[in-house]
Design an enzyme around this catalytic site. Structure first.
Site, mmCIF file in Angstrom:
data_model
loop_
_atom_site.group_PDB
_atom_site.id
_atom_site.type_symbol
_atom_site.label_atom_id
_atom_site.label_comp_id
_atom_site.label_asym_id
_atom_site.label_seq_id
_atom_site.Cartn_x
_atom_site.Cartn_y
_atom_site.Cartn_z
ATOM 1 N N HIS A 192 20.079 3.384 -38.183
ATOM 2 C CA HIS A 192 20.940 2.473 -38.934
ATOM 3 C C HIS A 192 20.318 2.255 -40.297
ATOM 4 O O HIS A 192 19.176 1.834 -40.419
ATOM 5 C CB HIS A 192 21.101 1.140 -38.199
ATOM 6 C CG HIS A 192 22.180 0.286 -38.795
ATOM 7 N ND1 HIS A 192 21.975 -0.489 -39.906
ATOM 8 C CD2 HIS A 192 23.472 0.107 -38.442
ATOM 9 C CE1 HIS A 192 23.095 -1.126 -40.211
ATOM 10 N NE2 HIS A 192 24.021 -0.771 -39.343
ATOM 11 N N LEU A 227 28.425 -1.879 -31.179
ATOM 12 C CA LEU A 227 28.102 -1.172 -32.413
ATOM 13 C C LEU A 227 26.803 -1.682 -33.034
ATOM 14 O O LEU A 227 26.669 -2.865 -33.328
ATOM 15 C CB LEU A 227 29.249 -1.315 -33.419
ATOM 16 C CG LEU A 227 29.043 -0.636 -34.783
ATOM 17 C CD1 LEU A 227 28.893 0.873 -34.611
ATOM 18 C CD2 LEU A 227 30.206 -0.958 -35.718
ATOM 19 N N ASP A 228 25.849 -0.762 -33.229
ATOM 20 C CA ASP A 228 24.581 -1.042 -33.905
ATOM 21 C C ASP A 228 23.778 -2.159 -33.248
ATOM 22 O O ASP A 228 22.945 -2.794 -33.899
ATOM 23 C CB ASP A 228 24.818 -1.373 -35.390
ATOM 24 C CG ASP A 228 25.362 -0.194 -36.166
ATOM 25 O OD1 ASP A 228 25.021 0.949 -35.809
ATOM 26 O OD2 ASP A 228 26.134 -0.403 -37.113
ATOM 27 N N GLU A 229 24.026 -2.413 -31.974
ATOM 28 C CA GLU A 229 23.289 -3.474 -31.290
ATOM 29 C C GLU A 229 22.561 -2.960 -30.052
ATOM 30 O O GLU A 229 22.180 -3.728 -29.169
ATOM 31 C CB GLU A 229 24.232 -4.621 -30.924
ATOM 32 C CG GLU A 229 24.807 -5.342 -32.146
ATOM 33 C CD GLU A 229 25.633 -6.554 -31.783
ATOM 34 O OE1 GLU A 229 25.548 -6.996 -30.620
ATOM 35 O OE2 GLU A 229 26.348 -7.070 -32.661
#
Length: 284
Positions: A192, A227-229
């Site tokens: 990320h 998402l992105d976690e």
């Protein structure tokens, strides 16, 4: 037949005797422990361990698994035994930006990453020449909202047919569906391009510049439907000042992204990362 190197990772509810039970069985096989790491998560009561060891000639994987059956059953362990002689295979997915891809290929070339790139998958044709120059199969799989499900089935088919141990999203600028993220859980690492959770979406470094940030960074994590976690594997930050332009931040960010992703891939390939709910246990 020469001695073989193995890595055993395990997790279970914490209680006395776990280490002794495992190491006693390995000692009975005349295995030599080269590295041992343990962690007790007091919040969850879970115990995690990574053992790297050398088995003498004539002691193969089946023999080790039979020897460990008793402690595994006794402590209800979740285990994974890896033969280090088998080179890991990875599939790299990329869009237009190729800096993290190039860094991964270089680290493989010089031997810092012990892996073989089974395929490069992209939704753009930008990196085809690079793949061809490296002798790596290149698969152009364009994706639109209408074709996303079919495209992801092609991705999954390639991952299975190549026998890939890991999928690396090297700035692949497409969000994986919940379906694919779930089916490949724990097998996909993403980079990320900002220090989570700030500045999501497009042009994160421009957003950071507008806000006058003093620290930028990158985060490598496992991909999940959130998402992105996903569970974080590796992060890095760098101090910046008001004197830097958005392009300066982008340049600094690309350098950080490349290093962080490569380190996360190395940790995973060496079985140094263990999932612990929404977090990870990382044995350096």
């Amino acid at each position: 037949m020469s001695p073989a190197n193995f890595v055993l990772t395990l997790s279970c509810a914490d209680r006395p005797g776990i280490v002794a039970a495992v190491t006693t069985e390995l000692a009975a096989l005349s295995a030599n422990i080269a590295e041992s790491n343990q962690f007790w998560d007091r919040e969850t009561g879970r115990f995690f361990m990574r053992l790297a060891f050398t088995a003498p000639e004539g002691v193969d994987r089946d023999t080790i698994e039979r020897a460990l059956k008793s402690p595994i059953e006794r402590f209800s362990m979740k285990t994974n035994l890896v033969d280090e002689a088998r080179k890991k295979r990875i599939v790299i997915m990329v869009s237009k930006f190729d800096h993290t891809l190039r860094h991964l290929l270089y680290q493989i070339q010089v031997g810092w990453l012990d892996a073989e790139v089974a395929a490069i998958i992209s939704n753009h044709d930008t990196t085809r020449k690079l793949a061809e120059a490296e002798g790596i199969p290149f698969h152009l799989l364009p994706v639109t909202p209408e074709t996303k499900a079919a495209q992801e089935e092609q991705v999954l088919s390639l991952v299975k047919s190549t026998g890939a141990d890991l999928v690396v999203l090297a700035r692949y600028m497409q969000v994986l569906s919940d379906n694919l993220s779930t089916r490949l859980f724990g097998q996909v690492i993403n980079i990320h391009h900002s220090f989570l959770p700030s500045f999501k979406g497009a042009k994160p470094y421009h957003q950071a510049h507008e806000r006058g940030v003093k620290i930028i960074g990158a985060t490598a994590h496992y991909v999940t439907p959130d998402l992105d976690e996903g569970p974080i594997i590796e992060q890095e930050t760098a101090r910046v000042t008001h004197a830097l332009s958005p392009d300066d931040l982008v340049a600094a960010g690309r350098d950080i992204e490349s290093r962080v992703l490569a380190r996360a891939v190395k940790l995973h390939l060496e079985s140094r990362v263990m999932l612990n709910g929404k977090k990870t246990v990382v044995f350096g």
